[in-house]
Design an enzyme around this catalytic site. Structure first.
Site, mmCIF file in Angstrom:
data_model
loop_
_atom_site.group_PDB
_atom_site.id
_atom_site.type_symbol
_atom_site.label_atom_id
_atom_site.label_comp_id
_atom_site.label_asym_id
_atom_site.label_seq_id
_atom_site.Cartn_x
_atom_site.Cartn_y
_atom_site.Cartn_z
ATOM 1 N N GLY A 1 -4.287 -4.241 -4.242
ATOM 2 C CA GLY A 1 -5.281 -3.159 -4.794
ATOM 3 C C GLY A 1 -4.426 -1.918 -4.840
ATOM 4 O O GLY A 1 -3.698 -1.296 -4.108
ATOM 5 N N HIS A 2 -4.610 -1.491 -6.075
ATOM 6 C CA HIS A 2 -3.960 -0.180 -6.346
ATOM 7 C C HIS A 2 -5.171 0.994 -6.740
ATOM 8 O O HIS A 2 -5.855 0.776 -7.661
ATOM 9 C CB HIS A 2 -3.204 -0.328 -7.849
ATOM 10 C CG HIS A 2 -1.957 -1.077 -7.510
ATOM 11 N ND1 HIS A 2 -1.009 -1.415 -8.626
ATOM 12 C CD2 HIS A 2 -1.044 -1.374 -6.352
ATOM 13 C CE1 HIS A 2 0.080 -1.947 -8.289
ATOM 14 N NE2 HIS A 2 -0.155 -2.010 -6.809
ATOM 15 N N ASP B 1 0.684 -1.137 -0.133
ATOM 16 C CA ASP B 1 0.001 0.102 -0.073
ATOM 17 C C ASP B 1 0.945 1.407 -0.026
ATOM 18 O O ASP B 1 0.515 2.339 0.506
ATOM 19 C CB ASP B 1 -0.748 -0.032 0.979
ATOM 20 C CG ASP B 1 -1.768 -1.158 1.359
ATOM 21 O OD1 ASP B 1 -2.235 -1.782 0.300
ATOM 22 O OD2 ASP B 1 -1.896 -1.807 2.533
ATOM 23 N N GLN C 1 2.165 -5.787 -3.403
ATOM 24 C CA GLN C 1 2.474 -5.842 -1.683
ATOM 25 C C GLN C 1 3.946 -5.042 -1.573
ATOM 26 O O GLN C 1 4.097 -4.225 -2.384
ATOM 27 C CB GLN C 1 2.655 -7.263 -1.392
ATOM 28 C CG GLN C 1 1.207 -8.071 -1.308
ATOM 29 C CD GLN C 1 0.649 -8.863 -2.593
ATOM 30 O OE1 GLN C 1 1.497 -9.291 -3.270
ATOM 31 N NE2 GLN C 1 -0.553 -8.453 -2.890
#
Ligand code: IMP
Length: 431
Positions: A38-39, A11, A223
């Site tokens: 998740g981007h 993140d 990650q």
């Protein structure tokens, strides 16, 4: 050839860095992980949540390749393809998937869900996307199904039958009532095959051919290094090599071909899931960072644990990855703090440690040794050069650079593409 990897626990806003660099590349490659990543990319005020497809595809003509090291959940992929189509991406032309990538099947999620509901101490705090069980099957070799298997029905049927029989035995032994049908899963796989067929390539050939033709390749890490299965804070890690180490294995491109390796860090630290986190602020300050940085998981929505910048951890990760430069993200989130703290060492049983200890029990007992630096109160979101930042923000950045031992190339002062300071563009292959 460029690589963008996270140096913390994920993140770090790598998606924005990849997005910024994509227009000077032809192919963006994911080499590990899956839909656990998740981007969030903000384009013209619109937020897009990218998970499996490299965010580079948001640039016209850029190809997003899902490499062999990725574990693919087709249902998640189809949803994301739709989202990309809505955003104007020519998905048919711009997305490719390796035939060597492994598939996440519904039983992987069922298995993980049981394991994650065990006693507190055994929990990793995973994203429940079936990542770990799928990688277990990959390494175990006997039951995993690869994307390429979808195009070989009799081979697929045989493997699925064996895998499902085994999974049902495992589920029963785990006390679960849930069972899977090989026939039903075969049908599901056949429908996946029809939909995925146009995108499936021998990614190794595809990439090597592209490189031979002079195409520029960008590797997008998911990650972060501290979640790397070999080098991270094991066992509280993900199941792939999320540091630079994953590139060669997960793409088939030799690591030595990477010319610009960029390590991405936040100006502070966050972590989701279980595991030691020495600079965690389990107090009002942490809450303030969480609110200002909107620190909630892209995939699971979980509140992220927040803390001060940990220079010991970042230096360790920079060493593992051999990065040439740093991108420091979300600096604007720290605006308004009277004083900031940077962790310069860990105190363990009266001894100062200067690197991340390998044992989780040692790391758990480490107390951060902080250096306090004055904060700034000016709005920095409009700064477009290093010189336009307040003196104290510059001092903070220079100290981080010094402690990590890697020069800063990029500073991000807001989510938009324009809210970026190119401190040393040459370090990232620009100018
Ligand atoms: P898994 O990857 O779902 O197996 O989760 C293993 C650990 O990695 C958990 O602590 C997750 O919260 C963490 N993790 C996985 N993906 C991400 C990510 O994209 N950002 C931050 N943490 C992640």
């Amino acid at each position: 050839m460029t690589a963008v990897v996270g140096l913390q626990w994920g993140d770090e806003a790598k998606g924005k860095v990849v997005d910024l660099l994509s227009d000077s590349h032809d192919i963006v490659v994911r080499f590990q992980g899956g839909a656990n990543a998740g981007h969030t990319v903000t384009v013209d005020g619109r937020q897009l949540k990218m998970s499996l497809i490299p965010s580079g595809v948001l640039h016209t003509g850029v190809i997003g390749l899902i490499g062999n090291g990725v574990v693919v959940d087709p249902e998640a992929l189809f949803q994301e393809m739709e989202q990309c189509r809505d955003a104007g991406v020519d998905v048919e032309k711009q997305v490719r998937i390796s035939d060597r990538a492994h598939l996440i099947l519904p039983y992987h999620k069922a298995e993980e869900s049981i394991l994650e509901h065990q006693a507190e101490g055994a929990r990793i705090g995973t994203t429940l996307r079936g990542i770990g069980p799928c990688y277990q099957d990959k390494v175990g070799r006997r039951f995993s199904i690869r994307v390429g298997d979808l195009l070989h029905p009799s081979w697929l049927r045989e493997r699925l039958e064996r895998a499902v029989a085994h999974k049902n035995r495992v589920l029963a032994a785990m006390g679960s009532e849930e069972r899977f049908s090989a026939e039903a899963l075969f049908e599901t796989c056949r429908s996946w095959a029809e939909r995925l067929r146009p995108y499936i390539v021998d990614s190794v050939e595809f990439l090597h051919e592209a490189v031979a033709q002079g195409r520029r390749v960008l590797f997008e890490g998911a990650q972060g290094t501290l979640l790397d299965v070999d080098h991270g804070t094991y066992p509280y890690v993900t199941s792939s090599n999320s540091s630079m180490s994953g590139i060669a294995a997960g793409s088939g491109i030799p690591a030595r071909w990477v010319t610009h390796a960029i390590g991405v860090v936040k100006a502070y630290t966050t972590r989701v899931g279980s595991g030691p986190f020495p600079t965690e602020l389990d107090n009002e300050l942490g809450e303030r960072i969480r609110e200002a940085g909107n620190e909630f998981g892209t995939v699971t929505g979980r509140p992220r644990r927040c803390g001060w910048f940990d220079a010991v951890a970042a230096r360790y990760s920079a060493k593992i990855c051999g990065v040439d430069s740093l991108a420091v993200m979300l600096l604007d989130v720290l605006t308004g703090f009277e004083e900031l703290a940077i962790c310069v060492a860990y105190l363990y049983q009266g001894r100062e440690l200067r690197t991340v200890p390998s044992h989780p029990d040692v790391l758990r007992q480490c107390e951060p040794v902080y250096e306090l630096v004055p904060g700034w109160s000016e709005d920095i979101t409009g700064a477009r050069s290093f010189g336009e930042l307040p003196e104290r923000a510059r001092q903070y950045l220079r100290r981080i650079e010094q402690l990590v031992g890697v020069p800063i190339a990029i500073v991000s002062v807001g989510p938009e593409r324009s809210e970026t300071i190119w401190v040393e563009p040459a370090l990232v292959g620009r100018g």
